[in-house]
Design a protein around this motif. Sequence first.
Motif, PDB file in Angstrom:
ATOM      1  N   VAL A 182      13.811  49.511  44.532  1.00  0.00           N
ATOM      2  CA  VAL A 182      14.580  48.274  44.354  1.00  0.00           C
ATOM      3  C   VAL A 182      14.166  47.316  45.464  1.00  0.00           C
ATOM      4  CG1 VAL A 182      16.871  47.280  43.991  1.00  0.00           C
ATOM      5  CG2 VAL A 182      16.510  49.734  43.597  1.00  0.00           C
ATOM      6  N   ASN A 183      13.620  46.187  45.078  1.00  0.00           N
ATOM      7  CA  ASN A 183      13.156  45.193  46.045  1.00  0.00           C
ATOM      8  C   ASN A 183      13.541  43.790  45.601  1.00  0.00           C
ATOM      9  OD1 ASN A 183      11.378  46.715  48.086  1.00  0.00           O
ATOM     10  ND2 ASN A 183      10.597  47.464  46.116  1.00  0.00           N
ATOM     11  N   MET A 184      13.470  42.870  46.535  1.00  0.00           N
ATOM     12  CA  MET A 184      13.740  41.463  46.258  1.00  0.00           C
ATOM     13  C   MET A 184      12.523  40.631  46.645  1.00  0.00           C
ATOM     14  SD  MET A 184      16.733  39.009  47.879  1.00  0.00           S
ATOM     15  CE  MET A 184      17.988  39.427  46.676  1.00  0.00           C
ATOM     16  N   VAL A 185      12.201  39.651  45.824  1.00  0.00           N
ATOM     17  CA  VAL A 185      11.178  38.664  46.155  1.00  0.00           C
ATOM     18  C   VAL A 185      11.886  37.321  46.285  1.00  0.00           C
ATOM     19  CG1 VAL A 185       9.096  37.501  45.390  1.00  0.00           C
ATOM     20  CG2 VAL A 185       9.355  39.942  44.996  1.00  0.00           C
ATOM     21  N   SER A 186      11.783  36.727  47.462  1.00  0.00           N
ATOM     22  CA  SER A 186      12.576  35.541  47.776  1.00  0.00           C
ATOM     23  C   SER A 186      11.681  34.320  47.945  1.00  0.00           C
ATOM     24  CB  SER A 186      13.385  35.788  49.055  1.00  0.00           C
ATOM     25  OG  SER A 186      14.309  36.843  48.858  1.00  0.00           O
ATOM     26  N   PRO A 187      11.698  33.410  46.982  1.00  0.00           N
ATOM     27  CA  PRO A 187      10.831  32.236  47.059  1.00  0.00           C
ATOM     28  C   PRO A 187      11.363  31.173  48.003  1.00  0.00           C
ATOM     29  CG  PRO A 187      12.167  32.143  45.077  1.00  0.00           C
ATOM     30  CD  PRO A 187      12.445  33.473  45.719  1.00  0.00           C
ATOM     31  N   GLY A 188      10.413  30.446  48.592  1.00  0.00           N
ATOM     32  CA  GLY A 188      10.747  29.222  49.303  1.00  0.00           C
ATOM     33  C   GLY A 188      10.611  28.060  48.344  1.00  0.00           C
ATOM     34  N   ARG A 189       9.800  27.073  48.722  1.00  0.00           N
ATOM     35  CA  ARG A 189       9.618  25.883  47.872  1.00  0.00           C
ATOM     36  C   ARG A 189       8.468  26.166  46.897  1.00  0.00           C
ATOM     37  NH1 ARG A 189      13.906  22.694  48.099  1.00  0.00           N
ATOM     38  NH2 ARG A 189      12.685  20.832  47.618  1.00  0.00           N
ATOM     39  N   ILE A 190       8.841  26.584  45.695  1.00  0.00           N
ATOM     40  CA  ILE A 190       7.862  26.851  44.642  1.00  0.00           C
ATOM     41  C   ILE A 190       7.944  25.704  43.637  1.00  0.00           C
ATOM     42  CG2 ILE A 190       7.065  28.494  42.924  1.00  0.00           C
ATOM     43  CD1 ILE A 190       6.993  29.679  45.689  1.00  0.00           C
TER      44      ILE A 190
END
Length: 263
Positions: A182-190
């Motif tokens: 279980v992981n999270m991918v956290s975007p900035g300004r996409i």
Amino acid sequence: MPPSEPDRRSAVVMAATQGLGRACAHALAEAGHRLTVCGRDPARLDEAVRELSAHGTAVAGERADVSQAEQVERLVAGAVERFGRLDVLVVNAGGPPPGDFGDVGPEQWDAAYRLTLRSAVTAIGAALPAMRAGGFGRIVVIGSSSVRRPLGGLVLSNVFRPALAGLVKSLAVDLAAEGITVNMVSPGRIDTERVRALDARTAERTGGTAAQVRAASERSIPAGRYGRPEELAAAVRFLASEEAGYLTGQSLLVDGGLVPTLP
């Protein structure tokens, strides 16, 4: 030799008709996953299914609003019934509406909870039995850089995205021994419709233009530009792979260096 059809991985990508969800679905389709995707707009959903099918994999589209728990449960159950297995779940939802604390009332708080946090809890709960039965699971939650640093004018995101990070950390410990990460991918300004809409909102409030807001924002990013959806999707594709089996409980920032915080 490619795997036979019953042996091919099956993935659910929530809210996959635009933006980051759509890019993630393309990345998984390119990797050979059979897909079940959802969206609220039937025209956009049909278009997404046509595009994704061009990768040569089986793709099914379900009309669903991820803020509605029963629709999320139906989405996941349909994927398991359709393909006989579920290996990958990409938890995604449109961002909650912008606003400061004084701008949002009880109804907005409740709606943001259902959209951002409860949708993830419901989807993961629905997916786990099939993953456990197969002895393999990859759960990837699309978050936000607000899990590391609050964003101005986005109080709902600032509250519920970190809650998702807590869910990821808790489940990673609970599920690691079962072959489920279980992981999270956290975007900035996409460069997505949502970020462009937020730039337009900022421009309206400050009396500038959206182009000026974007230029100022890009100057604050060490990489000097907004990210591309496919760059975030590449991280999701890796986390969904067998090779990522020893990587769990992480929140990976995809932000061009925007948030220089320590873990």
